[in-house]
Motif scaffolding. Structure first.
Motif, PDB file in Angstrom:
ATOM      1  N   ARG A  43       9.438  -1.366  -7.044  1.00  0.00           N
ATOM      2  CA  ARG A  43       8.304  -1.000  -6.179  1.00  0.00           C
ATOM      3  C   ARG A  43       7.140  -0.540  -7.038  1.00  0.00           C
ATOM      4  O   ARG A  43       7.254   0.413  -7.820  1.00  0.00           O
ATOM      5  CB  ARG A  43       8.738   0.134  -5.248  1.00  0.00           C
ATOM      6  CG  ARG A  43       7.592   0.797  -4.445  1.00  0.00           C
ATOM      7  CD  ARG A  43       7.185  -0.059  -3.265  1.00  0.00           C
ATOM      8  NE  ARG A  43       6.530   0.729  -2.211  1.00  0.00           N
ATOM      9  CZ  ARG A  43       5.240   0.672  -1.905  1.00  0.00           C
ATOM     10  NH1 ARG A  43       4.440  -0.135  -2.608  1.00  0.00           N
ATOM     11  NH2 ARG A  43       4.753   1.382  -0.908  1.00  0.00           N
ATOM     12  N   ASP A 102       5.338   1.184   2.899  1.00  0.00           N
ATOM     13  CA  ASP A 102       6.742   1.471   2.589  1.00  0.00           C
ATOM     14  C   ASP A 102       7.680   0.580   3.403  1.00  0.00           C
ATOM     15  O   ASP A 102       8.725   0.142   2.904  1.00  0.00           O
ATOM     16  CB  ASP A 102       7.049   2.945   2.865  1.00  0.00           C
ATOM     17  CG  ASP A 102       6.386   3.878   1.864  1.00  0.00           C
ATOM     18  OD1 ASP A 102       6.022   3.405   0.768  1.00  0.00           O
ATOM     19  OD2 ASP A 102       6.233   5.075   2.181  1.00  0.00           O
ATOM     20  N   ARG A 103       7.307   0.294   4.654  1.00  0.00           N
ATOM     21  CA  ARG A 103       8.131  -0.605   5.470  1.00  0.00           C
ATOM     22  C   ARG A 103       8.101  -2.021   4.907  1.00  0.00           C
ATOM     23  O   ARG A 103       9.128  -2.700   4.856  1.00  0.00           O
ATOM     24  CB  ARG A 103       7.647  -0.590   6.924  1.00  0.00           C
ATOM     25  CG  ARG A 103       7.941   0.703   7.668  1.00  0.00           C
ATOM     26  CD  ARG A 103       7.739   0.531   9.163  1.00  0.00           C
ATOM     27  NE  ARG A 103       6.356   0.246   9.509  1.00  0.00           N
ATOM     28  CZ  ARG A 103       5.439   1.178   9.761  1.00  0.00           C
ATOM     29  NH1 ARG A 103       5.778   2.457   9.712  1.00  0.00           N
ATOM     30  NH2 ARG A 103       4.200   0.841  10.077  1.00  0.00           N
ATOM     31  N   TYR A 104       6.906  -2.470   4.486  1.00  0.00           N
ATOM     32  CA  TYR A 104       6.822  -3.793   3.860  1.00  0.00           C
ATOM     33  C   TYR A 104       7.674  -3.847   2.596  1.00  0.00           C
ATOM     34  O   TYR A 104       8.379  -4.828   2.343  1.00  0.00           O
ATOM     35  CB  TYR A 104       5.371  -4.126   3.510  1.00  0.00           C
ATOM     36  CG  TYR A 104       4.488  -4.414   4.695  1.00  0.00           C
ATOM     37  CD1 TYR A 104       4.915  -5.228   5.740  1.00  0.00           C
ATOM     38  CD2 TYR A 104       3.203  -3.881   4.771  1.00  0.00           C
ATOM     39  CE1 TYR A 104       4.095  -5.492   6.832  1.00  0.00           C
ATOM     40  CE2 TYR A 104       2.371  -4.141   5.848  1.00  0.00           C
ATOM     41  CZ  TYR A 104       2.827  -4.944   6.877  1.00  0.00           C
ATOM     42  OH  TYR A 104       2.016  -5.207   7.945  1.00  0.00           O
ATOM     43  N   ASN A 115       1.367   3.841   1.882  1.00  0.00           N
ATOM     44  CA  ASN A 115       1.389   4.499   3.183  1.00  0.00           C
ATOM     45  C   ASN A 115       2.656   4.086   3.920  1.00  0.00           C
ATOM     46  O   ASN A 115       3.487   3.344   3.368  1.00  0.00           O
ATOM     47  CB  ASN A 115       0.133   4.141   3.994  1.00  0.00           C
ATOM     48  CG  ASN A 115      -0.090   2.641   4.113  1.00  0.00           C
ATOM     49  OD1 ASN A 115       0.849   1.851   4.122  1.00  0.00           O
ATOM     50  ND2 ASN A 115      -1.354   2.234   4.203  1.00  0.00           N
ATOM     51  N   ALA A 116       2.821   4.567   5.151  1.00  0.00           N
ATOM     52  CA  ALA A 116       4.059   4.305   5.883  1.00  0.00           C
ATOM     53  C   ALA A 116       4.274   2.809   6.119  1.00  0.00           C
ATOM     54  O   ALA A 116       5.389   2.294   5.958  1.00  0.00           O
ATOM     55  CB  ALA A 116       4.034   5.057   7.213  1.00  0.00           C
ATOM     56  N   ALA A 117       3.198   2.097   6.476  1.00  0.00           N
ATOM     57  CA  ALA A 117       3.329   0.657   6.695  1.00  0.00           C
ATOM     58  C   ALA A 117       3.695  -0.054   5.396  1.00  0.00           C
ATOM     59  O   ALA A 117       4.542  -0.959   5.376  1.00  0.00           O
ATOM     60  CB  ALA A 117       2.031   0.088   7.249  1.00  0.00           C
ATOM     61  N   ASP A 167       0.814  -1.211   0.000  1.00  0.00           N
ATOM     62  CA  ASP A 167       0.000   0.000   0.000  1.00  0.00           C
ATOM     63  C   ASP A 167       0.855   1.272   0.000  1.00  0.00           C
ATOM     64  O   ASP A 167       2.031   1.251   0.398  1.00  0.00           O
ATOM     65  CB  ASP A 167      -0.913   0.031   1.232  1.00  0.00           C
ATOM     66  CG  ASP A 167      -1.900  -1.124   1.254  1.00  0.00           C
ATOM     67  OD1 ASP A 167      -1.994  -1.846   0.240  1.00  0.00           O
ATOM     68  OD2 ASP A 167      -2.562  -1.297   2.291  1.00  0.00           O
ATOM     69  N   LYS A 175       3.987   1.149  -6.500  1.00  0.00           N
ATOM     70  CA  LYS A 175       3.289   1.896  -5.455  1.00  0.00           C
ATOM     71  C   LYS A 175       1.989   2.464  -6.007  1.00  0.00           C
ATOM     72  O   LYS A 175       1.994   3.139  -7.039  1.00  0.00           O
ATOM     73  CB  LYS A 175       4.177   3.028  -4.937  1.00  0.00           C
ATOM     74  CG  LYS A 175       3.666   3.716  -3.686  1.00  0.00           C
ATOM     75  CD  LYS A 175       4.729   4.651  -3.121  1.00  0.00           C
ATOM     76  CE  LYS A 175       4.286   5.241  -1.794  1.00  0.00           C
ATOM     77  NZ  LYS A 175       5.341   6.083  -1.184  1.00  0.00           N
ATOM     78  N   GLU A 206      -2.446   8.513  -2.608  1.00  0.00           N
ATOM     79  CA  GLU A 206      -1.886   8.671  -1.279  1.00  0.00           C
ATOM     80  C   GLU A 206      -2.722   7.928  -0.246  1.00  0.00           C
ATOM     81  O   GLU A 206      -3.943   8.054  -0.197  1.00  0.00           O
ATOM     82  CB  GLU A 206      -1.808  10.157  -0.909  1.00  0.00           C
ATOM     83  CG  GLU A 206      -1.102  10.416   0.419  1.00  0.00           C
ATOM     84  CD  GLU A 206      -0.958  11.898   0.723  1.00  0.00           C
ATOM     85  OE1 GLU A 206      -0.429  12.225   1.801  1.00  0.00           O
ATOM     86  OE2 GLU A 206      -1.384  12.712  -0.127  1.00  0.00           O
ATOM     87  N   ASN A 207      -2.040   7.114   0.572  1.00  0.00           N
ATOM     88  CA  ASN A 207      -2.677   6.289   1.595  1.00  0.00           C
ATOM     89  C   ASN A 207      -3.681   5.294   1.007  1.00  0.00           C
ATOM     90  O   ASN A 207      -4.582   4.829   1.711  1.00  0.00           O
ATOM     91  CB  ASN A 207      -3.385   7.163   2.641  1.00  0.00           C
ATOM     92  CG  ASN A 207      -2.410   7.989   3.447  1.00  0.00           C
ATOM     93  OD1 ASN A 207      -1.346   7.503   3.840  1.00  0.00           O
ATOM     94  ND2 ASN A 207      -2.741   9.245   3.694  1.00  0.00           N
TER      95      ASN A 207
END
Length: 316
Positions: A293, A274-276, A270-272, A268, A295, A299-300
């Motif tokens: 990536r 991006d971590r994944y 979002n911040a999570a 997704d 993406k 946004e979000n």
């Protein structure tokens, strides 16, 4: 406007009148003492009564001549709406399970018990015009050919109350976990082990591995891309525990030696996510596999957001 076209039939057959009553203000309440399995009695205030029959697809007012299907019910409350406006409003109710207490108790019963693999084989395939199909096609905007392919590959089955079941499988093809999505429910069967939801585009072995967070996102990206035959679309179901990482690593090791093979993170936006994606990139690097990536351009958002936004613009 032809009232017998496929969408109208789907709306009539797959929307429970109780879901509409529960959205009214003030809300209608079920009279459980005077309701039976085949005939539900709803009250609002002292003088308003409606009876739901035909498994919730029909209704009648015992204090007047008013009766009909879900189209008539919406117009009963909002007589200023024309048929096309009612049709548009009903799209939001496809796959939405009523929230009355008896159904909630049944949900809890349905989500416990025998192992996920045993319960998976007892559920019917997700068939065209079923309630789960209607939810995925109308609420999630997944095209019919994607749903048919996912069902044929036994990655998708019909759960209770119009829910959609998605199977996680291990490297041997065994069902290890079942995710559940519906208009009013998000969860999974108890007792399973998350590995990966897998949806193969066609060619074997794949040379492109696309990993999303949720099965609906994986299917959405497959639809957006036209179901690439060189691609294995997969989803982790959110976080990645050791069994999921082991499954990902096994796939990467299988395709790493194939010229041009690539691992695409479709997490997704979002911040999570991006971590994944960063963790996905580390796994790719460990096997020497090319990485990119993917993406969502929202946004979000996720890939189902992208699909629904695209399809919404094309609605009549």
């Amino acid at each position: 406007m032809a009232r017998d076209d496929p969408e109208i039939q789907l709306l009539r057959e797959n929307i429970h009148c109780a879901a509409i009553l529960e959205q009214q203000s003030p809300q209608w309440q079920i009279d459980r003492k005077e309701s039976t399995k085949r005939c539900l009695k709803y009250r609002r205030g002292k003088d308003e009564i409606l009876i739901l029959n035909h498994e919730g697809r029909g209704w009648w007012d015992p204090r007047s001549d008013a009766k009909g299907d879900v189209f008539d019910l919406v117009q009963h409350f909002e007589p200023h709406l024309n048929f096309g406006q009612v049709r548009k409003a009903l799209r939001d109710f496809v796959g939405r399970a009523p929230a009355f207490p008896d159904l909630n108790r049944q949900w809890r019963k349905d989500l416990s018990g025998s192992p996920p693999a045993d319960r998976w084989v007892k559920r019917p395939q997700c068939a065209r015009h079923s309630r789960a199909w209607a939810y995925l096609a109308h609420k999630r905007r997944l095209p019919s050919h994607i749903l048919a392919a996912a069902s044929a590959a036994d990655g998708l089955r019909e759960g209770p109350h119009g829910s959609a079941w998605f199977a996680h499988r291990d490297d041997s093809g065994n069902v290890t976990h079942v995710e559940i999505r519906g208009s009013t429910y998000k969860g999974s069967l108890k007792g399973g082990t998350k590995t990966l939801f897998r949806f193969h585009g066609g060619s074997s072995p794949p040379t492109r591995f696309v990993l999303a967070e949720a099965p609906i996102d994986a299917l959405s990206l497959a639809a957006i891309e036209g179901l690439r035959r060189d691609t294995l679309y997969a989803a982790t179901g959110g976080g990645m525990g050791p069994p999921t990482i082991e499954a990902i690593t096994h796939i990467l090791s299988q395709i790493a030696a194939i010229p041009g093979a690539v691992f695409c993170s479709a997490a997704d936006a979002n911040a999570a996510g991006d971590r994944y994606a960063l963790r996905h990139q580390e796994l790719a690097a460990a096997t020497g596999l090319a990485f990119t990536r993917l993406k969502p351009p929202t946004e979000n958002g996720d890939w189902n957001d992208v699909l629904r936004n695209t399809n919404q613009r094309n609605l009549p």
